[in-house]
Scaffold this active site. Structure first.
Site, PDB file in Angstrom:
ATOM      1  N   ASN A  43       0.850  -1.197   0.000  1.00  0.00           N
ATOM      2  CA  ASN A  43       0.000   0.000   0.000  1.00  0.00           C
ATOM      3  C   ASN A  43       0.883   1.244   0.000  1.00  0.00           C
ATOM      4  O   ASN A  43       2.104   1.148  -0.076  1.00  0.00           O
ATOM      5  CB  ASN A  43      -0.950  -0.028   1.202  1.00  0.00           C
ATOM      6  CG  ASN A  43      -0.179  -0.121   2.500  1.00  0.00           C
ATOM      7  OD1 ASN A  43       0.581   0.766   2.845  1.00  0.00           O
ATOM      8  ND2 ASN A  43      -0.348  -1.245   3.209  1.00  0.00           N
ATOM      9  N   ASP A  67      -4.484  -6.272   4.918  1.00  0.00           N
ATOM     10  CA  ASP A  67      -5.609  -7.029   5.480  1.00  0.00           C
ATOM     11  C   ASP A  67      -5.654  -8.433   4.896  1.00  0.00           C
ATOM     12  O   ASP A  67      -6.193  -9.354   5.513  1.00  0.00           O
ATOM     13  CB  ASP A  67      -6.927  -6.304   5.174  1.00  0.00           C
ATOM     14  CG  ASP A  67      -7.025  -5.001   5.956  1.00  0.00           C
ATOM     15  OD1 ASP A  67      -6.602  -4.998   7.132  1.00  0.00           O
ATOM     16  OD2 ASP A  67      -7.494  -3.992   5.395  1.00  0.00           O
ATOM     17  N   LYS A  99       9.063 -17.036 -10.657  1.00  0.00           N
ATOM     18  CA  LYS A  99       8.350 -15.886 -11.220  1.00  0.00           C
ATOM     19  C   LYS A  99       7.127 -16.355 -12.024  1.00  0.00           C
ATOM     20  O   LYS A  99       7.251 -17.257 -12.869  1.00  0.00           O
ATOM     21  CB  LYS A  99       9.303 -15.104 -12.125  1.00  0.00           C
ATOM     22  CG  LYS A  99       8.708 -13.848 -12.676  1.00  0.00           C
ATOM     23  CD  LYS A  99       9.697 -13.131 -13.579  1.00  0.00           C
ATOM     24  CE  LYS A  99       9.004 -12.005 -14.300  1.00  0.00           C
ATOM     25  NZ  LYS A  99       9.812 -11.463 -15.380  1.00  0.00           N
ATOM     26  N   ASP A 144      -5.180  -9.895  12.768  1.00  0.00           N
ATOM     27  CA  ASP A 144      -5.301  -8.492  13.176  1.00  0.00           C
ATOM     28  C   ASP A 144      -4.411  -8.230  14.397  1.00  0.00           C
ATOM     29  O   ASP A 144      -4.730  -8.633  15.519  1.00  0.00           O
ATOM     30  CB  ASP A 144      -6.768  -8.165  13.487  1.00  0.00           C
ATOM     31  CG  ASP A 144      -6.977  -6.665  13.556  1.00  0.00           C
ATOM     32  OD1 ASP A 144      -6.139  -5.977  14.184  1.00  0.00           O
ATOM     33  OD2 ASP A 144      -7.953  -6.176  12.961  1.00  0.00           O
ATOM     34  N   ILE A 145      -3.305  -7.568  14.152  1.00  0.00           N
ATOM     35  CA  ILE A 145      -2.310  -7.330  15.217  1.00  0.00           C
ATOM     36  C   ILE A 145      -2.928  -6.487  16.333  1.00  0.00           C
ATOM     37  O   ILE A 145      -2.829  -6.812  17.521  1.00  0.00           O
ATOM     38  CB  ILE A 145      -1.070  -6.587  14.647  1.00  0.00           C
ATOM     39  CG1 ILE A 145      -0.492  -7.343  13.452  1.00  0.00           C
ATOM     40  CG2 ILE A 145      -0.027  -6.384  15.726  1.00  0.00           C
ATOM     41  CD1 ILE A 145       0.538  -6.565  12.654  1.00  0.00           C
ATOM     42  N   PHE A 166      -5.084   3.126  14.644  1.00  0.00           N
ATOM     43  CA  PHE A 166      -5.319   4.139  13.613  1.00  0.00           C
ATOM     44  C   PHE A 166      -6.471   3.637  12.743  1.00  0.00           C
ATOM     45  O   PHE A 166      -6.726   2.439  12.667  1.00  0.00           O
ATOM     46  CB  PHE A 166      -4.075   4.345  12.751  1.00  0.00           C
ATOM     47  CG  PHE A 166      -3.194   5.466  13.221  1.00  0.00           C
ATOM     48  CD1 PHE A 166      -2.426   5.312  14.355  1.00  0.00           C
ATOM     49  CD2 PHE A 166      -3.153   6.676  12.527  1.00  0.00           C
ATOM     50  CE1 PHE A 166      -1.616   6.348  14.804  1.00  0.00           C
ATOM     51  CE2 PHE A 166      -2.351   7.721  12.967  1.00  0.00           C
ATOM     52  CZ  PHE A 166      -1.584   7.553  14.110  1.00  0.00           C
ATOM     53  N   LYS A 175     -14.263   0.652  14.907  1.00  0.00           N
ATOM     54  CA  LYS A 175     -13.014  -0.072  15.183  1.00  0.00           C
ATOM     55  C   LYS A 175     -12.638   0.052  16.659  1.00  0.00           C
ATOM     56  O   LYS A 175     -12.158  -0.900  17.272  1.00  0.00           O
ATOM     57  CB  LYS A 175     -11.874   0.468  14.299  1.00  0.00           C
ATOM     58  CG  LYS A 175     -11.968  -0.051  12.864  1.00  0.00           C
ATOM     59  CD  LYS A 175     -10.952   0.563  11.929  1.00  0.00           C
ATOM     60  CE  LYS A 175     -11.231   0.090  10.508  1.00  0.00           C
ATOM     61  NZ  LYS A 175     -10.499   0.771   9.469  1.00  0.00           N
ATOM     62  N   LYS A 228     -12.582  -3.567  18.247  1.00  0.00           N
ATOM     63  CA  LYS A 228     -11.235  -4.080  18.559  1.00  0.00           C
ATOM     64  C   LYS A 228     -10.881  -3.845  20.024  1.00  0.00           C
ATOM     65  O   LYS A 228      -9.761  -4.128  20.446  1.00  0.00           O
ATOM     66  CB  LYS A 228     -10.191  -3.422  17.646  1.00  0.00           C
ATOM     67  CG  LYS A 228     -10.382  -3.747  16.159  1.00  0.00           C
ATOM     68  CD  LYS A 228      -9.160  -3.366  15.337  1.00  0.00           C
ATOM     69  CE  LYS A 228      -9.431  -3.502  13.852  1.00  0.00           C
ATOM     70  NZ  LYS A 228      -8.212  -3.495  13.035  1.00  0.00           N
TER      71      LYS A 228
END
Ligand code: PMT
Length: 417
Positions: A222, A291, A301, A318-319, A336, A350, A354
């Site tokens: 990302n 995710d 390759k 999910d840490i 975050f 969240k 969480k």
């Protein structure tokens, strides 16, 4: 369990002005710079006392430091007169800050192993004040693994490094190892207000992206640059915390005083964070963790034989949620949320789902802020409150978030005491 006792013992705001600086000088060519440093520190209104090792006295006569500091220079551990007047324990008690500059490779090795065979090393053990170290040595000595291990050990014990800098060296070589300029050391100690709202607290921060390999040459990732997480690490250090930074692949220079753990994949980040979380008081999940990762990472390759191709992905662990779920020694957990729409709704969702203590939400995919930008803005939420932190440089934003976290730990303490 959240370690309230530790937090209660260490949260305090230090007096902003550092008054008493104990300068310990070890033996390298950079000793001459420390003479200038004494002059600059005194100009800023600090009282300076100087300790010199025997090797340091080979480079500059103690009389120079006596004249500049206005006090006799301390050189001996076992000196009857010294112990009557200002022995190592009184000197350590007198100091608001212990600054070791220059710190040679030998001095760093002694400090990291707890040796106390001269006045400087004994003072380090006796000091309870913040300790700053300005290393100075040949570039090969600086890069030697054992020196780097000693540095990391001292950092993990809360010692703050200033420099070294890159450039030409007295030995004729070029590279890292030059002692920072006196004006920069002085600025670090005096100019920046030391608001040690996290003094003695251990903070674990994740930063940057993860890379999920598809084959040996391709990966899914990302747009995270790591800037937000690295700024948080700097801000936490500035607030007096001991910082461990778990970083995905980024091209940033890591904060010199943080213990750095470099990872690549979400699974590696999970492992690094989970094995450290219980030893820290606060966890801040600023990393943009993938995710999903490919179920299969091909050994060779992937060839473009077909018009279309697809990859099967599986959810990563999910840490953040797992840190918040820790049954014992759970750190105060700050997440975050990076959203392109319904920022407040998703962030609060969240926070609850969480089971976080706080969440910092930012817009992504817009012109300003979010991924890879120098600036950002945050909407921060916790159980009974919220605060908007306006668009500004990530450095200043991080400082505001760290203050808010420190404030919330206090509130949390009050509410649960
Ligand atoms: O790195 P920069 O370029 O400076 O950009 C900063 C940033 C935008 C990356 C940063 O401010 C940010 O928002 N980081 C979190 C990005 C993210 O993954 O958000 P999310 O809403 O998808 O995830 C929510 C939280 O869960 C995050 O704290 C994330 O670290 C955590 N998470 C997500 C997935 C997973 N498998 N494990 C996690 O811990």
């Amino acid at each position: 369990m959240f370690r309230l006792a530790i937090i209660r013992a260490f949260i305090h705001i230090l007096d902003l002005a550092i008054k008493h600086i104990l300068l310990a000088v070890s033996g390298g060519i950079a000793v001459y710079k420390s003479a200038e440093l004494v002059r600059l520190l005194r100009k800023q209104g600090a009282q300076v006392r100087v300790v010199m090792t025997h090797a340091a006295m080979q480079f500059v006569n103690p009389l120079t430091f006596q004249a500049l500091s206005g006090h006799p220079v301390h050189t001996e551990l076992l000196d009857v007169d010294e112990e009557h007047a200002m022995g190592h324990i009184s000197l350590a008690r007198w100091a608001d800050v212990l600054l070791i500059a220059p710190a040679t490779a030998n001095t760093l090795a002694k400090l990291s192993h707890g040796l106390a065979d001269d006045l400087l090393s004994t003072l380090y053990l006796a000091a309870t004040c913040p300790v700053y170290v300005a290393p100075a040595m040949n570039q090969a000595m600086w890069h030697k693994l054992v020196t780097q291990e000693n540095i990391q050990k001292l950092i993990s014990h809360g010692v703050m490094m200033i420099g070294p800098e890159q450039g030409d060296q007295a030995c004729g070589e070029t590279g890292y190892g030059r002692m920072s300029e006196p004006v920069d050391i002085c600025r670090r100690l005096m100019a920046e207000p030391v608001i040690e709202c996290l003094s003695g607290i251990k903070v674990l921060i994740s930063a940057g992206p993860t890379r999920e390999p598809l084959d040996p040459v391709r990966y899914l990732t990302n747009r995270s640059s790591g800037k937000m997480g690295y700024a948080l690490a700097e801000a936490a250090l500035k607030a007096g915390a001991t910082v461990t930074l778990v970083s995905g692949p980024v091209s940033l220079v890591p904060p010199v005083n943080a213990a750095l753990i470099q990872v690549e994949t979400a699974a590696q980040m999970y492992q690094a964070v989970m094995s450290n979380a219980e030893q820290h008081d606060i966890y801040i999940g600023a990393a943009a963790v993938a995710d999903y990762s490919p179920v299969l990472s091909e050994q060779q390759k992937i060839k473009k034989h077909t018009e279309r191709s697809s990859v099967t992905l599986q959810k990563t662990k999910d840490i953040l949620a797992d840190v918040a779920k820790l049954p014992r020694n759970r750190p105060f957990t700050v997440g975050f949320a990076a959203e392109t729409d319904n920022l407040e709704y998703y962030a609060k969702d969240k926070l609850i789902k969480k089971k976080l203590d706080m969440i910092a939400a930012n817009w992504v995919g817009r012109d300003l802020g979010g991924f890879d930008s120098e600036q950002n803005a945050l909407q921060v939420f916790w159980e009974n409150g919220a605060k908007n932190l306006q668009m500004t440089d990530k450095k200043y934003l991080a400082e505001q978030l760290i203050s808010l976290i420190a404030e919330n730990i206090k509130n949390y303490e009050k509410n649960t005491a």
